[in-house]
Design an enzyme around this catalytic site. Structure first.
Site, PDB file in Angstrom:
ATOM      1  N   GLY A  97       0.847  -1.197   0.000  1.00  0.00           N
ATOM      2  CA  GLY A  97       0.000   0.000   0.000  1.00  0.00           C
ATOM      3  C   GLY A  97       0.878   1.240   0.000  1.00  0.00           C
ATOM      4  O   GLY A  97       2.098   1.153   0.178  1.00  0.00           O
ATOM      5  N   LEU A  98       0.227   2.368  -0.183  1.00  0.00           N
ATOM      6  CA  LEU A  98       0.945   3.647  -0.217  1.00  0.00           C
ATOM      7  C   LEU A  98       1.653   3.922   1.116  1.00  0.00           C
ATOM      8  O   LEU A  98       1.298   3.326   2.142  1.00  0.00           O
ATOM      9  CB  LEU A  98      -0.051   4.783  -0.471  1.00  0.00           C
ATOM     10  CG  LEU A  98      -0.724   4.820  -1.846  1.00  0.00           C
ATOM     11  CD1 LEU A  98      -1.878   5.828  -1.822  1.00  0.00           C
ATOM     12  CD2 LEU A  98       0.288   5.186  -2.935  1.00  0.00           C
ATOM     13  N   SER A  99       2.588   4.840   1.089  1.00  0.00           N
ATOM     14  CA  SER A  99       3.207   5.301   2.320  1.00  0.00           C
ATOM     15  C   SER A  99       2.103   5.893   3.204  1.00  0.00           C
ATOM     16  O   SER A  99       1.235   6.620   2.703  1.00  0.00           O
ATOM     17  CB  SER A  99       4.258   6.369   1.987  1.00  0.00           C
ATOM     18  OG  SER A  99       4.845   6.844   3.164  1.00  0.00           O
ATOM     19  N   SER A 139       6.074  -1.810  -1.865  1.00  0.00           N
ATOM     20  CA  SER A 139       6.104  -2.744  -3.005  1.00  0.00           C
ATOM     21  C   SER A 139       5.139  -2.307  -4.104  1.00  0.00           C
ATOM     22  O   SER A 139       4.124  -2.959  -4.334  1.00  0.00           O
ATOM     23  CB  SER A 139       5.858  -4.188  -2.547  1.00  0.00           C
ATOM     24  OG  SER A 139       4.815  -4.315  -1.615  1.00  0.00           O
ATOM     25  N   SER A 192      -0.338   4.357   4.445  1.00  0.00           N
ATOM     26  CA  SER A 192      -1.627   3.655   4.318  1.00  0.00           C
ATOM     27  C   SER A 192      -1.930   2.873   5.603  1.00  0.00           C
ATOM     28  O   SER A 192      -3.094   2.599   5.897  1.00  0.00           O
ATOM     29  CB  SER A 192      -1.617   2.717   3.105  1.00  0.00           C
ATOM     30  OG  SER A 192      -0.570   1.774   3.209  1.00  0.00           O
ATOM     31  N   GLY A 193      -0.881   2.488   6.326  1.00  0.00           N
ATOM     32  CA  GLY A 193      -1.093   1.758   7.585  1.00  0.00           C
ATOM     33  C   GLY A 193      -0.412   0.400   7.630  1.00  0.00           C
ATOM     34  O   GLY A 193      -0.680  -0.397   8.535  1.00  0.00           O
ATOM     35  N   LYS A 194       0.478   0.135   6.704  1.00  0.00           N
ATOM     36  CA  LYS A 194       1.144  -1.185   6.642  1.00  0.00           C
ATOM     37  C   LYS A 194       1.877  -1.515   7.943  1.00  0.00           C
ATOM     38  O   LYS A 194       1.677  -2.572   8.528  1.00  0.00           O
ATOM     39  CB  LYS A 194       2.151  -1.237   5.462  1.00  0.00           C
ATOM     40  CG  LYS A 194       1.544  -1.003   4.107  1.00  0.00           C
ATOM     41  CD  LYS A 194       2.591  -1.021   3.018  1.00  0.00           C
ATOM     42  CE  LYS A 194       3.626   0.091   3.116  1.00  0.00           C
ATOM     43  NZ  LYS A 194       3.087   1.468   3.064  1.00  0.00           N
ATOM     44  N   SER A 195       2.774  -0.624   8.363  1.00  0.00           N
ATOM     45  CA  SER A 195       3.588  -0.901   9.567  1.00  0.00           C
ATOM     46  C   SER A 195       2.710  -1.010  10.800  1.00  0.00           C
ATOM     47  O   SER A 195       2.901  -1.913  11.631  1.00  0.00           O
ATOM     48  CB  SER A 195       4.605   0.216   9.806  1.00  0.00           C
ATOM     49  OG  SER A 195       5.539   0.244   8.783  1.00  0.00           O
TER      50      SER A 195
HETATM   51  P1  ADP Z   1       2.928   2.779   6.328  1.00  0.00           P
HETATM   52  O1  ADP Z   1       3.673   1.699   7.037  1.00  0.00           O
HETATM   53  O2  ADP Z   1       1.934   2.234   5.347  1.00  0.00           O
HETATM   54  O3  ADP Z   1       3.811   3.838   5.735  1.00  0.00           O
HETATM   55  P2  ADP Z   1       2.204   3.697   8.973  1.00  0.00           P
HETATM   56  O4  ADP Z   1       1.639   2.483   9.641  1.00  0.00           O
HETATM   57  O5  ADP Z   1       3.618   4.079   9.274  1.00  0.00           O
HETATM   58  O6  ADP Z   1       1.994   3.527   7.393  1.00  0.00           O
HETATM   59  O7  ADP Z   1       1.296   4.958   9.266  1.00  0.00           O
HETATM   60  C1  ADP Z   1      -0.117   4.911   9.195  1.00  0.00           C
HETATM   61  C2  ADP Z   1      -0.725   6.005  10.059  1.00  0.00           C
HETATM   62  O8  ADP Z   1      -2.152   5.934   9.936  1.00  0.00           O
HETATM   63  C3  ADP Z   1      -0.394   5.840  11.520  1.00  0.00           C
HETATM   64  O9  ADP Z   1      -0.171   7.106  12.083  1.00  0.00           O
HETATM   65  C4  ADP Z   1      -1.687   5.184  12.091  1.00  0.00           C
HETATM   66  O10 ADP Z   1      -1.889   5.494  13.444  1.00  0.00           O
HETATM   67  C5  ADP Z   1      -2.756   5.850  11.222  1.00  0.00           C
HETATM   68  N1  ADP Z   1      -3.994   5.059  11.105  1.00  0.00           N
HETATM   69  C6  ADP Z   1      -5.237   5.530  11.319  1.00  0.00           C
HETATM   70  N2  ADP Z   1      -6.176   4.580  11.150  1.00  0.00           N
HETATM   71  C7  ADP Z   1      -5.511   3.462  10.813  1.00  0.00           C
HETATM   72  C8  ADP Z   1      -5.946   2.123  10.522  1.00  0.00           C
HETATM   73  N3  ADP Z   1      -7.219   1.763  10.532  1.00  0.00           N
HETATM   74  N4  ADP Z   1      -5.009   1.222  10.194  1.00  0.00           N
HETATM   75  C9  ADP Z   1      -3.686   1.582  10.170  1.00  0.00           C
HETATM   76  N5  ADP Z   1      -3.222   2.821  10.431  1.00  0.00           N
HETATM   77  C10 ADP Z   1      -4.123   3.759  10.776  1.00  0.00           C
END
Ligand code: ADP
Length: 202
Positions: free
Chosen positions: A37-39, A111, A41-44
């Site tokens: 997913g996008l940066s 990815s 997006s919530g992956k980590s």
């Molecule tokens: P990525 O790894 O995709 O770059 P991060 O996990 O680092 O994304 O960041 C996602 C952000 O979105 C975090 O600050 C997280 O708290 C917020 N967020 C809000 N709602 C959700 C959700 N339902 N699932 C995952 N992240 C969420």
């Protein structure tokens, strides 16, 4: 797995313990849970929460996170299309080794290219690779911007940023699609666990 390395005379050494033996001793079905997913997006966030959930449920897991891997194994790689592909190739090989060792591996990498994800999938036995599309609209990712990266990309301070001036190819046949926009992290993890847990139990 067999075959020859194309660059050196190295022949695959077949071990005595099979992947199945190792999985048996772990009492779980090894898997690669591939978050894309996008940066922002919530992956980590989801990968971490899912790992904690699975760990609590008694599974032996490991988390491979994009930013962390770029500090070590892949610190020589940049953000060009070529380096992104190599980044994913190395990570998928590491994930494959871990699954071969019997673990449930969760990966969190943008990815962005379909081909790279499909190449990763091809390394795993049928049914061991679960592509999870963390489907969050660009506008939402940009408003979250937890690391200030979108702001920098918009200001031209970061080049080749996915979604801004580098493409993201959304999966068309992911095993799971998670919409994070209107759900809490806990709700997303429950949804993921509902699909994945039955597959991981041995
Ligand atoms: P990525 O790894 O995709 O770059 P991060 O996990 O680092 O994304 O960041 C996602 C952000 O979105 C975090 O600050 C997280 O708290 C917020 N967020 C809000 N709602 C959700 C959700 N339902 N699932 C995952 N992240 C969420």
């Amino acid at each position: 797995m067999s075959g020859k390395n194309s660059k050196a005379e190295v022949v695959w050494h077949k071990g005595t313990c099979s992947a199945n033996d190792r999985a048996e001793s772990k009492r779980q079905n090894p898997a690669c849970i591939w978050m894309t997913g996008l940066s922002a997006s919530g992956k980590s966030t989801l990968a971490n929460a899912l790992e904690a959930y699975l760990h609590q449920a008694g599974f032996h897991t490991y988390l491979l996170d994009g930013d962390n891997v770029r500090h070590g194994l892949n610190r020589d790689l940049g953000m060009s299309d070529e380096d992104r592909t190599e980044n994913i190739r190395r990570v998928s090989e590491v994930a494959r080794l871990m699954a071969d060792a019997g673990l449930i591996v969760i990966t969190a990498f943008i990815s962005p290219f379909c081909k790279d994800r499909n190449d990763a999938r091809a390394l795993f036995p049928e049914g061991e690779f679960y592509e999870v599309f963390v489907d969050t609209p660009l506008s939402v990712c940009e408003s979250r911007d937890p690391k200030g990266m979108y702001k920098k990309a918009r200001e031209g301070k970061i080049a080749q940023f996915t979604g801004i001036d580098s493409p993201y190819e959304a999966p068309s046949a992911a095993e799971v699609r998670i919409a994070t926009e209107n759900q809490t992290v806990e709700q997303c993890v429950e949804e993921l666990a509902k699909v994945l847990m039955p597959k991981l139990k041995r």
